[in-house]
Structure formats: C-alpha cells, structure tokens
Design an enzyme around this catalytic site. Structure first.
Site, PDB file in Angstrom:
ATOM      1  N   ARG A 172      39.597  40.912  25.264  1.00  7.74           N
ATOM      2  CA  ARG A 172      38.701  42.066  25.151  1.00  7.74           C
ATOM      3  C   ARG A 172      39.241  43.161  26.056  1.00  7.74           C
ATOM      4  O   ARG A 172      40.025  42.897  26.965  1.00  7.74           O
ATOM      5  CB  ARG A 172      37.272  41.694  25.560  1.00  7.74           C
ATOM      6  CG  ARG A 172      37.149  41.170  26.951  1.00  7.74           C
ATOM      7  CD  ARG A 172      35.740  40.719  27.307  1.00  7.74           C
ATOM      8  NE  ARG A 172      35.653  40.332  28.705  1.00  7.74           N
ATOM      9  CZ  ARG A 172      35.508  41.166  29.713  1.00  7.74           C
ATOM     10  NH1 ARG A 172      35.426  42.469  29.484  1.00  7.74           N
ATOM     11  NH2 ARG A 172      35.437  40.733  30.957  1.00  7.74           N
ATOM     12  N   ARG A 249      54.601  34.693  36.397  1.00  3.52           N
ATOM     13  CA  ARG A 249      55.230  35.972  36.742  1.00  3.52           C
ATOM     14  C   ARG A 249      55.118  36.122  38.243  1.00  3.52           C
ATOM     15  O   ARG A 249      54.117  35.716  38.848  1.00  3.52           O
ATOM     16  CB  ARG A 249      54.530  37.140  36.048  1.00  3.52           C
ATOM     17  CG  ARG A 249      54.883  37.292  34.605  1.00  3.52           C
ATOM     18  CD  ARG A 249      56.330  37.679  34.368  1.00  3.52           C
ATOM     19  NE  ARG A 249      56.581  39.095  34.564  1.00  3.52           N
ATOM     20  CZ  ARG A 249      57.796  39.637  34.605  1.00  3.52           C
ATOM     21  NH1 ARG A 249      58.868  38.878  34.521  1.00  3.52           N
ATOM     22  NH2 ARG A 249      57.948  40.942  34.754  1.00  3.52           N
ATOM     23  N   ASP A 350      39.967  35.115  40.236  1.00  5.76           N
ATOM     24  CA  ASP A 350      39.575  36.160  41.183  1.00  5.76           C
ATOM     25  C   ASP A 350      39.051  35.481  42.445  1.00  5.76           C
ATOM     26  O   ASP A 350      38.747  34.281  42.441  1.00  5.76           O
ATOM     27  CB  ASP A 350      38.485  37.053  40.573  1.00  5.76           C
ATOM     28  CG  ASP A 350      39.036  38.022  39.536  1.00  5.76           C
ATOM     29  OD1 ASP A 350      40.190  38.479  39.707  1.00  5.76           O
ATOM     30  OD2 ASP A 350      38.328  38.324  38.562  1.00  5.76           O
TER      31      ASP A 350
END
Length: 368
Positions: A172, A249, A350
């Site tokens: 989204r 990454r 998070d």
C-alpha cells in the site's frame, strides 16, 4: 561455571528490553555486543553537542499506549513530527503523498481535482494483477507520482530495477487528500530528549555489559557462562549458513560537521535522482530543534550486503523466506536459546515493534 541466568547477545533494543525485564524478575544477566558501544542501531554519538543518529534516522512512533508508557520510563520525548521532503529533478515535494505534494506536482487545490488525476492515471497505467513493484505502484498511485517520487529512489534503495522487485514491497502507499505532512499516522511520536542512549542506559542500568565481544567466535566459552542464551544476531550466521546466506541490503553512512547554522532546513530530505548516489541526507540537529552555530549531516548510501557489512533490510522474497523457515525450524528445537529481534527473526521491525516483541518473549519466558 554458570555465573548468569541469561547471556544476551546484542545490546540493541530487543536485548536491552529482555535484560531489563529479566533483571526485574531477579535474574542475573550479562549483555555482550560485538560493536564498540551499546544500543544497536539506535545508538547516538554526541558530536559537538548534536546527537547524531549513527545508523540512520530513528523516529519513535506507535499507537500502543503500553509501549509508549514503557519508553517514557527512561526518557522524556520531544514533540518532533516526521515531515520529510523529497528532491526530484530539482524540485522539492512534501511526503507522504498529500495535498501539498499534489499541488506541487499539478497545481491542484482541492481533493476532488487530485483524486480525479490519480484515479484517471490508475485507470490508464494500472494493472489488475501487478507482477512487480512498478506495476503495483502504477496501480496504486498512477504514473506521475511513481516516476517523480518512487521509481529512482526505490531502485537505488534495493539495487534493482523496479520491474525486478516483487510487488509486495509496496502493498500500500499512504495517500492523503488533506494538507498534512506528518509522515506517521500514529498517536504517539517524538525523539528522546538527549538522544536514544538515554533509553539504552535506562534499560541496562545496573546490568553487566561487555562490548567488543564476538559471541560466535567465542561461542563455547560464552555459552558456558549462562543457563540460557538470548540471541539477537543473524540467525543464518548462528547456524554457520547451513542453508545458505539470507539476503539483506546494507547502508553506508558519511557524517560531516559543517560550519554553518542550517544546511537543509529539515531533518530528512530524500534524493530521488539516479545520478545522486545517496538516498537521503539527515540533518540531526532538527530532530531535537537544535540552535547550535554548526550542524552535522549524514549522507545515506545503500549498498549490496556482504557478511562483513551491517545487515539493515531483509530481502523478504520467496527464496529467502523459504531459507528462513528452515533456520526457524532449527531454532524452534533449541531448549536453551531464545531468538529475537530484527536479525534473528529476519523481519523488518520498527522500534516499537522490537520492544513489543521483546516484552512478549519475556512474558512467555517468565510466565511458564
């Protein structure tokens, strides 16, 4: 000889919360970390009176009142609101995508005008069954926003063409038809006054810690010190890459002290264009509304990950998830090792999610 109840490998948020909660239960803990400091990726270095986020911007945000109250035990938070800017082809745009962005792109002034343009572009350029990130983005937001603010930034971030990236990376995209530049929708948001070290120091107060300790190089010796191990490092490395390496990454940071009061006027500015090698510049004083006569900036360069580099973003495609599930099955059979946190769970967390996960693991451990 077992001197400790828990040996906690990694002094980031997961390890620090687990150590704090275990200590409250009367358990003796030793926390070790292979870095030269405690705090993991939330560590701040004070450079000339400015708290520098050494491993990229960390803005605390959550809707969870329990977790908000938990971190407020250790630090007072300011009222910083994350409102990044994005530079594309010489023009600045507000993020997240909102009426300010749409006015900057098209000159529109009303939500109806903006919605008509976006919906029209989705009709023209969108896909019913998007097969990659490019098709997914075009189907969610249309062509103009995708090309100005998503395509090149994302390709730099992941080191691959948008057509080669899986669609699920952007399930989204936040689109607001209001003039609101607050990046997060969460009820609580801010930066700890004095930096994130306040939280780490509070969590680990009175607990024995050692830095510059590589657990995996001294595994047998360290394992012998405690009844149980809490491991927050890379799960594939723990098992010596038995099923192959999980992909990540990485990031490289260049920090500069500048003899000027204000470099960019905002804490976070994204750089979309391919020819600029970094994805964003942070100006750290703005996280805490600093008034210093100088400033510190950080350029953030995405890089291909190798085991010698820090792992930041898991590449959660099908191949990597299948590998991780094999490691997870091995981990579930361990009786004296608890795996937790971003690297051990191969999951992008998070800060509030890491804390929530650590609290859940401690409850499970101590409510047996």
């Amino acid at each position: 000889m077992q001197k400790y109840d828990y040996l906690i490998v990694g002094a980031g948020l997961f390890g620090a919360v687990f150590a704090h909660e275990a200590t409250k239960k009367g358990k003796k803990c030793l926390v070790v970390d292979r870095r030269t400091h405690l705090g993991g990726n939330v560590y701040c270095e004070n450079i000339d009176g400015i708290n520098v986020h050494k491993y990229g911007a960390h803005i605390f945000h959550t809707n969870n009142t329990e977790i908000w109250n938990y971190v407020n035990q250790f630090a007072t938070f300011n009222n910083y609101v994350n409102s990044p800017l994005s530079l594309s082809k010489g023009k600045l745009y507000n993020l997240p995508f909102n009426m300010n962005t749409f006015h900057q792109l098209w000159g529109v002034k009303t939500p109806i005008e903006a919605k008509n343009i976006i919906e029209g572009q989705i009709q023209t350029y969108g896909f019913k069954n998007p097969k990659n990130l490019e098709e997914q983005a075009l189907s969610l937001i249309g062509k103009d926003i995708y090309e100005a603010l998503i395509k090149e930034y994302t390709e730099k971030q992941w080191g691959k063409k948008a057509t080669e990236l899986p669609a699920f990376i952007i399930k989204r995209l936040p689109v607001r038809y209001t003039f609101d530049n607050n990046y997060f929708n969460d009820r609580y948001q801010g930066i700890p006054i004095g930096g994130y070290n306040k939280i780490t120091e509070g969590l680990l107060h009175g607990i024995e810690t050692k830095t510059n300790v590589d657990f995996l190089k001294n595994k047998n010796e360290l394992n012998a010190l405690a009844k149980k191990v809490v491991y927050t490092g890379n799960i594939d490395e723990y098992y010596n890459y038995k099923f192959g390496k999980l992909e990540y990454r990485s990031l490289r940071f260049e920090h500069e002290v500048l003899d000027m009061e204000n470099f960019q006027g905002n804490a976070v500015v994204n750089y979309n264009d391919t020819e600029i090698p970094y994805t964003r510049i942070l100006e750290h004083k703005h996280f805490e509304f600093g008034k210093q006569k100088h400033t510190v900036i950080t350029k953030e360069f995405p890089e291909t990950w190798t085991p010698e580099k820090e792992a930041y973003y898991p590449v959660n495609n099908n191949e990597n998830q299948q590998k991780y599930q094999k490691y997870k099955a091995l981990a579930s059979n361990e009786t004296n090792v608890i795996f937790g946190g971003r690297l051990a769970e191969y999951k992008y967390y998070d800060m509030h999610q890491v804390i929530g996960s650590a609290l859940a693991k401690t409850r499970k451990e101590f409510n047996k």
